[in-house]
Scaffold this active site. Structure first.
Site, PDB file in Angstrom:
ATOM      1  N   GLY A   1       0.816  -1.212   0.000  1.00  0.00           N
ATOM      2  CA  GLY A   1       0.000   0.000   0.000  1.00  0.00           C
ATOM      3  C   GLY A   1       0.849   1.260   0.000  1.00  0.00           C
ATOM      4  O   GLY A   1       2.015   1.234  -0.393  1.00  0.00           O
TER       5      GLY A   1
ATOM      6  N   GLY B   1       5.755   4.625  -8.565  1.00  0.00           N
ATOM      7  CA  GLY B   1       6.471   3.369  -8.831  1.00  0.00           C
ATOM      8  C   GLY B   1       5.509   2.198  -8.878  1.00  0.00           C
ATOM      9  O   GLY B   1       5.556   1.357  -9.793  1.00  0.00           O
ATOM     10  N   HIS B   2       4.587   2.147  -7.897  1.00  0.00           N
ATOM     11  CA  HIS B   2       3.596   1.067  -7.901  1.00  0.00           C
ATOM     12  C   HIS B   2       2.716   1.156  -9.153  1.00  0.00           C
ATOM     13  O   HIS B   2       2.347   0.140  -9.741  1.00  0.00           O
ATOM     14  CB  HIS B   2       2.671   1.177  -6.676  1.00  0.00           C
ATOM     15  CG  HIS B   2       3.343   0.956  -5.368  1.00  0.00           C
ATOM     16  ND1 HIS B   2       3.461   1.941  -4.402  1.00  0.00           N
ATOM     17  CD2 HIS B   2       3.926  -0.150  -4.849  1.00  0.00           C
ATOM     18  CE1 HIS B   2       4.077   1.442  -3.354  1.00  0.00           C
ATOM     19  NE2 HIS B   2       4.379   0.187  -3.595  1.00  0.00           N
TER      20      HIS B   2
END
Ligand code: PAF
Length: 304
Positions: A57, A62-63
């Site tokens: 989370g 980047g995620h």
């Protein structure tokens, strides 16, 4: 109004009950392993290719890049959000680790994610849980010298997620390069039938790699942080121009200290696959660094 996406039969909880008014349609959230198995199984039986993006989370650019890569390679994308307690040592930041469920769900909705797996710790680890993945090879050295518990815990939780979801593809960032190699090796050694896809590190304009822990940096620390990548780049150039490994590592470490980092856990040149330390520059070599800024630890790496 808070809306939840299709497939309500998969929902075992309502997302962000305290959410502020919003028009976002959140993807379905599932919290149990059995519901995840059913959902992923349904996708597979409809001939969908399934991608899993494991996260803790506090999602950042980047995620989101991992999710784009997942969506480009598969017809269904599942994102897991689980702040895995076992990978935090007693002295580390488990309680403080940034959590922002509503904002994360909004980003996942915008990104077109099909399903979010958000288990509670008790769902992942029964009280009498005793099994873990034990590894050496790329799990030795670098991060494990400072965080000896870390890779076994990461490999164990990733192994569980891969077995629970059985994705065709699982996506990881090169920012955590040693973790990526550990996962690749585990999947190979344990014959887990998922392809591991790597995505290049996403950086802020000034070169700082996106990381959930960047949120801890004070404004002074934030100003110092980009020097980490700059010094990695400078060291890579000097190595390519013929500098010795010992000399350039010494010089780079001194530069990091002079830049204002409070500690240098390591600066090392290693083989990009085995992560064995190198004394000479060879093809596939990579520089790895971990530094401390106040109470925050930053890691980065660069192919030389
Ligand atoms: O990189 C991370 O966020 C975590 O280590 C991972 C892979 C989700 C396992 O908890």
């Amino acid at each position: 109004m808070l809306k939840v996406g299709a497939a309500p039969e998969l929902m075992t909880t309502s997302p962000a009950r305290d959410a502020k008014a919003s028009n976002s349609i959140f993807p379905p959230i599932i919290r149990s392993v059995s519901a995840l198995r059913r959902a992923a199984g349904k996708y597979r039986s409809s001939s969908d290719r399934v991608a899993l993006v494991p996260t803790m989370g506090a999602l950042h650019a980047g995620h989101m890049e991992l999710i784009s890569a997942a969506r480009a390679s598969c017809s269904r994308t599942i994102v897991s959000i689980f702040v895995n307690p076992t990978q935090f040592a007693q002295s580390e930041d488990l309680q403080l680790y940034p959590r922002n469920e509503e904002e994360d769900l909004r980003k996942l909705a915008e990104a077109g994610v099909d399903l979010v797996f958000m288990p509670l710790a008790g769902e992942m680890y029964r009280e009498d849980f005793v099994t873990s993945v034990c590894l050496s090879g790329p799990g030795r050295g670098l991060e494990s010298t400072v965080r000896p518990h870390f890779f076994s815990a990461v490999a164990t939780v990733v192994c569980k997620l891969l077995l629970q979801c059985q994705p065709d593809v699982a996506v990881f960032g090169e920012k955590d390069y040693q973790q990526l190699q550990v996962v690749r090796r585990m999947v190979r050694d344990l014959d887990i039938p998922s392809e591991i896809m790597a995505v290049a590190t996403v950086r802020e304009m000034d070169g700082l790699a996106f990381s959930s822990r960047n949120a801890y940096l004070s404004s002074t620390e934030r100003a110092t942080a980009p020097r980490l990548f700059e010094i990695l780049q400078e060291t890579a150039v000097c190595l390519r121009e013929g500098g010795t490994v010992v000399g350039e590592i010494e010089r780079g470490t001194a530069l990091l200290r002079a830049a204002g980092f409070d500690g240098v856990d390591y600066l090392a040149l290693c083989d990009g696959e085995s992560l064995q330390p190198l004394q000479l520059l060879v093809r596939g070599a990579r520089l790895f660094a971990a530094v401390r800024l106040g109470t925050t630890r930053l890691i980065d790496n660069l192919e030389v």
